[in-house]
Design a protein around this motif. Structure first.
Motif, PDB file in Angstrom:
ATOM      1  N   GLU A 327       0.833  -1.200   0.000  1.00  0.00           N
ATOM      2  CA  GLU A 327       0.000   0.000   0.000  1.00  0.00           C
ATOM      3  C   GLU A 327       0.875   1.261   0.000  1.00  0.00           C
ATOM      4  O   GLU A 327       2.001   1.252   0.494  1.00  0.00           O
ATOM      5  CB  GLU A 327      -0.907   0.028   1.235  1.00  0.00           C
ATOM      6  CG  GLU A 327      -1.953  -1.075   1.263  1.00  0.00           C
ATOM      7  CD  GLU A 327      -2.830  -0.977   2.512  1.00  0.00           C
ATOM      8  OE1 GLU A 327      -2.518  -0.132   3.386  1.00  0.00           O
ATOM      9  OE2 GLU A 327      -3.807  -1.740   2.595  1.00  0.00           O
ATOM     10  N   ASN A 328       0.315   2.332  -0.549  1.00  0.00           N
ATOM     11  CA  ASN A 328       0.985   3.630  -0.467  1.00  0.00           C
ATOM     12  C   ASN A 328       1.081   4.070   0.998  1.00  0.00           C
ATOM     13  O   ASN A 328       0.233   3.711   1.824  1.00  0.00           O
ATOM     14  CB  ASN A 328       0.227   4.691  -1.261  1.00  0.00           C
ATOM     15  CG  ASN A 328       0.183   4.374  -2.744  1.00  0.00           C
ATOM     16  OD1 ASN A 328       1.009   3.619  -3.250  1.00  0.00           O
ATOM     17  ND2 ASN A 328      -0.772   4.953  -3.442  1.00  0.00           N
ATOM     18  N   LYS A 329       2.111   4.839   1.297  1.00  0.00           N
ATOM     19  CA  LYS A 329       2.322   5.245   2.691  1.00  0.00           C
ATOM     20  C   LYS A 329       2.811   6.688   2.744  1.00  0.00           C
ATOM     21  O   LYS A 329       3.658   7.103   1.958  1.00  0.00           O
ATOM     22  CB  LYS A 329       3.383   4.333   3.324  1.00  0.00           C
ATOM     23  CG  LYS A 329       3.466   4.408   4.834  1.00  0.00           C
ATOM     24  CD  LYS A 329       2.466   3.480   5.475  1.00  0.00           C
ATOM     25  CE  LYS A 329       2.662   3.374   6.977  1.00  0.00           C
ATOM     26  NZ  LYS A 329       1.671   2.508   7.610  1.00  0.00           N
ATOM     27  N   ASN A 341       4.868   5.630  -3.001  1.00  0.00           N
ATOM     28  CA  ASN A 341       3.671   5.382  -3.800  1.00  0.00           C
ATOM     29  C   ASN A 341       3.968   4.394  -4.919  1.00  0.00           C
ATOM     30  O   ASN A 341       5.065   4.407  -5.500  1.00  0.00           O
ATOM     31  CB  ASN A 341       3.141   6.682  -4.412  1.00  0.00           C
ATOM     32  CG  ASN A 341       2.625   7.644  -3.357  1.00  0.00           C
ATOM     33  OD1 ASN A 341       1.498   7.519  -2.895  1.00  0.00           O
ATOM     34  ND2 ASN A 341       3.452   8.611  -2.974  1.00  0.00           N
TER      35      ASN A 341
END
Length: 389
Positions: A327-329, A341
Motif C-alpha cells: 500500500e501507499n504510505k 507510492n
C-alpha cells in the motif's frame, strides 16, 4: 583590525576589471556576487594553514590575489572588497561551525574557527561559503547550518549589532538528491540504468568526482561500493557517464550509471519475491539504534541531504505480472516527511516513487521516542516485499 586589510589597490582594481570588463551597469546583486564568487573559486586556492599569515587578521586582498592562496578569512575578505566595489553590501562573519559545541561561546572569547561572507542579494540576507572550489554558488553548507556567527562591521558609520546570530540557510540552494532508475529483471539478472541529479553541497563532491584527473576505474569502483552498500548486493558497474551541470551554478549536476546484479530471486511456490531496489537511503536504523537517549541527536552529523526523491521503474518479462504490491504510505514528524507510492503502469511494469524531507534540525532527547517511531515506520515502508509471477 579587519578594516586595515579591506583596502583596494592596482592589483584589486585589475581583478575587478577582469570580472566586470563592461562594468556592473544593468546587473542585479545576485549576478554581481556570482561573478565575483566564480572568479575567486577559479583563481585562488584555499589553504587552511595560517602560519603563513596572522591567525586573526586577514591578508590584504592584493596579497591573496598575487599569491593565489588564502585561508577562509582571506577569501572572504577578497569577496567583501570586490563586492563593495560592485555596490554590494557585504560583511565578514566569524563562525563557530556546528561540529563544535555552542557552549564554547557562552563567555566572550576567540573560539571562532571559520569565516564566511554575509551579503545582501536583492534584498535577501545571504551567507556564502568561500573555501570550496567545487561548491556551487550560494549553496547550503552543512557545517554552517545554524552555527553561531558574529558579523564583523567594518564601516565606522555602521552601528552593528554585536550579538551572536544563528547562520541561516533560508536563501541558499538546498542540498538535494534525485534518482531515476529503469530496472529490467530477467531471471537471475537485474539490469539498472540509473540517472542521478544532485544540487547544493553534494554537487561539490560530484564536480570533483567528474574531474579529468579521476579515472573511469576509480568512478566505477566508487559507485560499486556505494550502490552495493545500499542494495546489500554485489554489483558490477558497466559505465559511468556525466550528462550535464559540472560547474558552479545552482542547476543540478546529472550523471548516468549502468550496472547489473546477478542474484537469484527468492520464491514462494511460483511466486517470486524481491525488495524494492532503491539506491539511496534517507533513513537507516543506526540513527534510532538505542531504546532511549540521554542527549540530543545532532542531525548534521548524520545526514548530508535536505531532501531525497527517487523513482524506480521495475520491468519484468512479458507474460509475467506483479501480484503483491504494498500500500501507499505517507508519514510525517515535525519537518520530516516521507512518502512511498506505487503505480502499476502495466501488468509487467511498476513505478515506485519515494520522497523524503530530511531537515538538519537537532532531535531533542524528549522528542526521540516519536522520532524513533517515525524512522522505524519509514524503514518498514520501504522494506516491503514485491511479488510477481
Amino acid at each position: 583590525m579587519t578594516r586595515k586589510s579591506l583596502v583596494s589597490d592596482k592589483v584589486v582594481e585589475k581583478a575587478f576589471k577582469e570580472i566586470f570588463p563592461s562594468g556592473v551597469s544593468g546587473m542585479n546583486d545576485t549576478q554581481k556576487a556570482e561573478k565575483i564568487y566564480n572568479y575567486i573559486e577559479k583563481n585562488v586556492t584555499y589553504s587552511s594553514v595560517d602560519f603563513r599569515q596572522s591567525g586573526y587578521i586577514p591578508q590584504k586582498p592584493s596579497k591573496t590575489l598575487v599569491t593565489k592562496l588564502g585561508d577562509c578569512k582571506d577569501l572572504s575578505t577578497l569577496f567583501v572588497i570586490l563586492g563593495n566595489q560592485a555596490g554590494l553590501k557585504s560583511n565578514l562573519v566569524l563562525v563557530q561551525t556546528n561540529n563544535n559545541s555552542v557552549q564554547r561561546l557562552i563567555l566572550p572569547n576567540l573560539s571562532f574557527n571559520h569565516c564566511i561572507v554575509k551579503v545582501n542579494l536583492d534584498g535577501k540576507e545571504t551567507f556564502l561559503e568561500m573555501t570550496d572550489k567545487y561548491l556551487p554558488f550560494n549553496s547550503v553548507v552543512k557545517g554552517n547550518y545554524k552555527a553561531k556567527g558574529l558579523v564583523v562591521y567594518t564601516d565606522k558609520a555602521t552601528s552593528g549589532n554585536s550579538d551572536l546570530i544563528d547562520i541561516s540557510i533560508d536563501n541558499n540552494t538546498k542540498t538535494s538528491f534525485k534518482t531515476i532508475s529503469e530496472v529490467n529483471i530477467n531471471g537471475d539478472l537485474q539490469n539498472f540504468s540509473t540517472k542521478q541529479f544532485v544540487m547544493g553541497e553534494t554537487k561539490s563532491y560530484y564536480n570533483d568526482f567528474f574531474q579529468d584527473s579521476q579515472t573511469e576505474d576509480y568512478r566505477k569502483k566508487n559507485l560499486e561500493e556505494e550502490f552495493g552498500s545500499v542494495l546489500d548486493k554485489v554489483i558490477s558497474v558497466k559505465s559511468v557517464k556525466l550528462l550535464d551541470g559540472k560547474d558552479l551554478t545552482a542547476k543540478p549536476l546529472s550523471y548516468e550509471v549502468q550496472f547489473n546484479i546477478n542474484d537469484k530471486p527468492q520464491s514462494v511456490g511460483s511466486l517470486k519475491i524481491m525488495k524494492i531496489p532503491f539506491v539511496t537511503k534517507p533513513f537507516t536504523k543506526e540513527v534510532v539504534a538505542t531504546e532511549n537517549r540521554s542527549t540530543d541527536i545532532q542531525y548534521t552529523k548524520y545526514e548530508k541531504q535536505n531532501d531525497y526523491f527517487e523513482e524506480v521503474y521495475l520491468n519484468i518479462p512479458e507474460g509475467m505480472k506483479f501480484i503483491e504490491i504494498p500500500e501507499n504510505k505517507t508519514l510525517a514528524y515535525n519537518g520530516f516527511n516521507y512518502s512511498i507510492n506505487y503505480n502499476l503502469e502495466k501488468n509487467n511494469r511498476l513505478k515506485i516513487t519515494r520522497k523524503a524531507d530530511t531537515p538538519w534540525d537537532n532531535i531533542k532527547k524528549e522528542q526521540y521516542p516519536e522520532f524513533k517511531k517515525f524512522v522505524e515506520d519509514a524503514i518498514n515502508a520501504e522494506n516491503q516485499i514485491l511479488g510477481y509471477k
